[in-house]
Design an enzyme around this catalytic site. Structure first.
Site, PDB file in Angstrom:
ATOM      1  N   ARG A 179      42.855  37.376  37.710  1.00 33.48           N
ATOM      2  CA  ARG A 179      43.306  38.712  37.301  1.00 33.48           C
ATOM      3  C   ARG A 179      44.775  38.860  37.696  1.00 33.48           C
ATOM      4  NH1 ARG A 179      37.833  40.738  38.084  1.00 33.48           N
ATOM      5  NH2 ARG A 179      37.380  42.193  36.386  1.00 33.48           N
TER       6      ARG A 179
ATOM      7  N   GLU B  10      18.630  37.027  57.682  1.00 38.22           N
ATOM      8  CA  GLU B  10      17.818  37.999  58.429  1.00 38.22           C
ATOM      9  C   GLU B  10      16.594  38.442  57.635  1.00 38.22           C
ATOM     10  OE1 GLU B  10      21.191  39.514  61.587  1.00 38.22           O
ATOM     11  OE2 GLU B  10      20.374  41.006  60.212  1.00 38.22           O
TER      12      GLU B  10
ATOM     13  N   HIS C  83      22.036  42.585  62.127  1.00 38.15           N
ATOM     14  CA  HIS C  83      22.943  43.094  61.095  1.00 38.15           C
ATOM     15  C   HIS C  83      22.259  44.053  60.124  1.00 38.15           C
ATOM     16  CE1 HIS C  83      24.812  39.332  62.505  1.00 38.15           C
ATOM     17  NE2 HIS C  83      25.933  40.018  62.371  1.00 38.15           N
TER      18      HIS C  83
ATOM     19  N   ARG D 129      36.281  40.206  29.929  1.00 38.03           N
ATOM     20  CA  ARG D 129      37.539  39.558  30.241  1.00 38.03           C
ATOM     21  C   ARG D 129      38.223  38.931  29.034  1.00 38.03           C
ATOM     22  NH1 ARG D 129      38.700  38.273  35.277  1.00 38.03           N
ATOM     23  NH2 ARG D 129      40.705  37.886  34.264  1.00 38.03           N
TER      24      ARG D 129
HETATM   25  N1  URA Z   1      32.290  42.053  39.539  1.00 40.01           N
HETATM   26  C1  URA Z   1      33.164  41.029  39.601  1.00 40.01           C
HETATM   27  O1  URA Z   1      33.203  40.296  40.577  1.00 40.01           O
HETATM   28  N2  URA Z   1      34.007  40.853  38.569  1.00 40.01           N
HETATM   29  C2  URA Z   1      34.015  41.638  37.477  1.00 40.01           C
HETATM   30  O2  URA Z   1      34.818  41.440  36.576  1.00 40.01           O
HETATM   31  C3  URA Z   1      33.085  42.699  37.440  1.00 40.01           C
HETATM   32  C4  URA Z   1      32.227  42.882  38.487  1.00 40.01           C
END
Ligand code: URA
Length: 267
Positions: free
Chosen positions: A177, A89, A16, A232
């Site tokens: 989200r 790997e 891979h 967030r």
């Molecule tokens: N990567 C993620 O998985 N989530 C985020 O909010 C930002 C980067």
């Protein structure tokens, strides 16, 4: 109990990652970004005498030299499954220490865009790690690698935090989200961000729990540092590139310092 370890022949190209042990020029430490497109810039920012090694699927590999230490930079792609394949790997080619160099979304108010988060552990909201160890088994970083990252972050005067990541297999539902195609978040994840916050977890990303559990299962040493590109507590969006650029500059110094410390300590 000593674990059996099956190393590849020096000239065996691993299926891979598309490279072999001879390509590594003695490197035993690997830096693992997710994005193949960032590998070259990362190798050049981290060190000198940089060399393209190979590129197959999501795995792009470059060598760099940090203070005399040959280091591999190899992308893992996104999510646990490709981390799992890459780590297996790399281990077969003699890599023993791995530092994830990623991006993340913070869930704590006091952590800002452009800051760095060194993860000492991760919530296993992924499927891959369950193929290596039962769900009760913790996803913890190697203490020595983490201590080296923290000491280097202090020396670099970086804006950094140490915490627990929530490593999700998905970017939208698993990270609660709602700005997705349907806007639907399954019941299992509704309210989950608040719960992780209340438990003191620091950030969401998609690879660290798999890396930590697999490293432990294979007898390797792993740490992780991520740059904050989403906040967030304010928004579901990814911030403008300036946030990544600020974190990138600090993470380069942190990883350089950590590599030097690990090499000096004989790992
Ligand atoms: N990567 C993620 O998985 N989530 C985020 O909010 C930002 C980067």
């Amino acid at each position: 109990m000593a674990r059996k370890q099956n190393f590849a022949a020096s000239d065996e190209v691993l299926y891979h990652v598309g490279i072999c042990k001879n390509d590594l020029q003695g490197a035993t430490i690997a830096i693992l970004p997710g994005d193949p497109g960032r590998v070259e810039a990362m190798a050049k920012a981290l060190g000198t005498d940089c060399k393209f090694v190979g590129c197959h699927r999501e795995y792009t590999s470059w060598l760099t030299t940090i203070d005399g230490v040959r280091v591999l930079v190899c992308s893992t792609g996104m999510g646990g499954p490709s981390v799992g394949i890459g780590v297996e790997e790399l281990a077969r080619m003699g890599i023993t220490h791995m530092i994830r160099f990623g991006t993340t979304g913070t869930i704590q108010e006091e952590i800002d865009l452009g800051d760095c988060i060194i993860n000492k552990a991760a919530v296993r909201l992924d499927g891959t790690s369950g193929h290596f160890a039962p769900v009760e088994f913790p996803a913890v970083a190697c203490f020595e690698v983490t201590a080296a990252l923290i000491a280097a972050a202090k020396e670099a005067n970086a804006d950094y935090h140490v915490g627990i990541s929530v490593s999700s297999d998905t970017f939208w539902p698993g990270q609660e989200r709602y700005d997705s195609f349907t806007g639907y978040v399954p019941r299992r994840f509704q309210g989950s961000l608040k719960e992780w916050q209340a438990l003191g977890a620091t950030n969401y990303e998609m690879e660290t729990s798999a890396l930590f559990v697999i490293a432990q299962a294979l007898g390797l040493h792993a740490g992780a540092v991520c740059g904050v590109v989403a906040k967030r507590t304010e928004s579901e969006s990814i911030a403008p590139k300036s946030a990544y650029d600020k974190a990138f500059a600090d993470m380069i110094k942190i990883v350089q310092g950590a590599v030097v410390k690990l090499a000096k300590a004989g790992k």
